[in-house]
Design a protein around this motif. Structure first.
Motif, PDB file in Angstrom:
ATOM      1  N   UNK A   5       0.808  -1.226   0.000  1.00  0.00           N
ATOM      2  CA  UNK A   5       0.000   0.000   0.000  1.00  0.00           C
ATOM      3  C   UNK A   5       0.837   1.270   0.000  1.00  0.00           C
ATOM      4  N   UNK A   6       2.151   1.125   0.092  1.00  0.00           N
ATOM      5  CA  UNK A   6       3.015   2.301   0.063  1.00  0.00           C
ATOM      6  C   UNK A   6       3.130   2.876  -1.344  1.00  0.00           C
ATOM      7  N   UNK A   7       2.709   2.102  -2.342  1.00  0.00           N
ATOM      8  CA  UNK A   7       2.907   2.488  -3.736  1.00  0.00           C
ATOM      9  C   UNK A   7       1.598   2.433  -4.515  1.00  0.00           C
ATOM     10  N   UNK A   8       1.618   3.058  -5.699  1.00  0.00           N
ATOM     11  CA  UNK A   8       0.473   3.040  -6.607  1.00  0.00           C
ATOM     12  C   UNK A   8       0.909   2.457  -7.945  1.00  0.00           C
ATOM     13  N   UNK A   9       0.080   1.598  -8.530  1.00  0.00           N
ATOM     14  CA  UNK A   9       0.408   0.980  -9.834  1.00  0.00           C
ATOM     15  C   UNK A   9       1.785   0.319  -9.778  1.00  0.00           C
ATOM     16  N   UNK A  10       1.919  -0.670  -8.924  1.00  0.00           N
ATOM     17  CA  UNK A  10       3.230  -1.226  -8.587  1.00  0.00           C
ATOM     18  C   UNK A  10       3.747  -2.151  -9.696  1.00  0.00           C
ATOM     19  N   UNK A  11       4.977  -1.894 -10.108  1.00  0.00           N
ATOM     20  CA  UNK A  11       5.670  -2.730 -11.087  1.00  0.00           C
ATOM     21  C   UNK A  11       7.129  -2.882 -10.662  1.00  0.00           C
ATOM     22  N   UNK A  12       7.788  -3.906 -11.203  1.00  0.00           N
ATOM     23  CA  UNK A  12       9.186  -4.199 -10.885  1.00  0.00           C
ATOM     24  C   UNK A  12       9.999  -4.218 -12.176  1.00  0.00           C
ATOM     25  N   UNK A  13      11.224  -3.672 -12.098  1.00  0.00           N
ATOM     26  CA  UNK A  13      12.161  -3.747 -13.217  1.00  0.00           C
ATOM     27  C   UNK A  13      13.512  -4.272 -12.726  1.00  0.00           C
ATOM     28  N   UNK A  14      14.216  -4.954 -13.624  1.00  0.00           N
ATOM     29  CA  UNK A  14      15.511  -5.568 -13.322  1.00  0.00           C
ATOM     30  C   UNK A  14      16.635  -4.656 -13.803  1.00  0.00           C
ATOM     31  N   UNK A  15      17.566  -4.336 -12.903  1.00  0.00           N
ATOM     32  CA  UNK A  15      18.585  -3.349 -13.243  1.00  0.00           C
ATOM     33  C   UNK A  15      19.931  -3.683 -12.599  1.00  0.00           C
TER      34      UNK A  15
END
Length: 261
Positions: free
Chosen positions: A98-108
């Protein structure tokens, strides 16, 4: 171009959206005259507000490094955002969804600098010389502006959708591995969803860091010794839901795991 009161009002609106875990309507449709430089001005005010409240700036992220994403947003160069210390998690963390909106992950890959980098003429080789080590990292994307129809001015003003980052795996010197061929497998709940190699980031992940140093010079600042730089994703963004466990296997560079609760 937007006037100063409008820029400050937009920054305040985005701060409120981040606090309330909400999204606001597209800036690009409400401020038709808004430019990329206006968006960076909004981001700068937002960063200054964060510092004023006691948050500590620890680095920058680079976004839109792939040709596909640049074409989708109609630009020809990456963008950047700020990283505060409270955005950084270690591998194994349980992250509040709930700390984020429209949550996505990227690899870096994240570059940690031993020396400052001051544009406008920073090269890839300058970046490699100034880097203390490179370490696997996941970026948590969080959008405070509604997603459908977003343009580059929306993204930049929204701190380049930076929500947080997770660091793990094995730090390596820049000459210990061929950074172009660092690869990763991205799992969600034990299923591989994405994979890629770091050469997808502008042919070499250090190229993005050089671009960032030179872009920051245009805005009157620079990268400092100790800064963390997220160099750009080499996979597509992966949507995350509450309860998901994310695992990224970087082979010889180790792995990162986190769970969203």
């Amino acid at each position: 171009m937007l006037d100063r009161p409008t820029i400050q009002a937009i920054a305040a609106e985005l701060s409120a959206a981040a606090r309330d875990r909400a999204t606001v309507p597209l800036l690009s449709t409400r401020h038709l005259e808004m430019t990329v430089e206006d968006s960076y001005a909004v981001q700068k005010v937002w960063v200054e507000q964060g510092i004023a409240t006691g948050r500590r700036l620890v680095g920058r992220k680079i976004g839109l490094t792939s040709k596909v994403m640049q074409q989708a947003t109609g630009i020809t160069e990456p963008d950047y955002g700020a990283i505060f210390a409270d955005m950084v998690y270690e591998t194994g963390s349980v992250i509040p969804f709930d700390q984020y909106s429209n949550v996505r992950i990227e690899v870096e890959l994240a570059f940690v600098l031993a020396e400052p980098l001051t544009g406008p003429d920073v090269s890839l080789f300058d970046v490699l010389s100034a880097t203390q080590y490179v370490v696997p990292a996941l970026e948590i994307l969080s959008s405070r502006i509604e997603l459908p129809g977003r343009t580059i001015v929306d993204t930049i003003a929204d701190n380049a959708a930076m929500g947080g980052m997770v660091v793990g795996g094995r730090p390596v010197a820049v000459d210990a591995v061929d950074l172009r061929w660092v690869g990763a497998l991205l799992y969600r709940n034990e299923t591989i969803e994405e994979s890629g190699v770091a050469a997808a980031v502008l042919d070499h992940p250090a190229t993005g860091v050089a671009w960032l140093a030179n872009k920051l010079a245009q805005h009157g600042t620079r990268l400092e010794a100790g800064d963390i730089v997220l160099a750009g994703s080499f996979t597509r963004p992966l949507w995350v839901e509450r309860g998901d466990t994310i695992h990224a296997d970087y082979g010889t560079l180790g792995a990162i795991t986190c769970r969203f609760s």
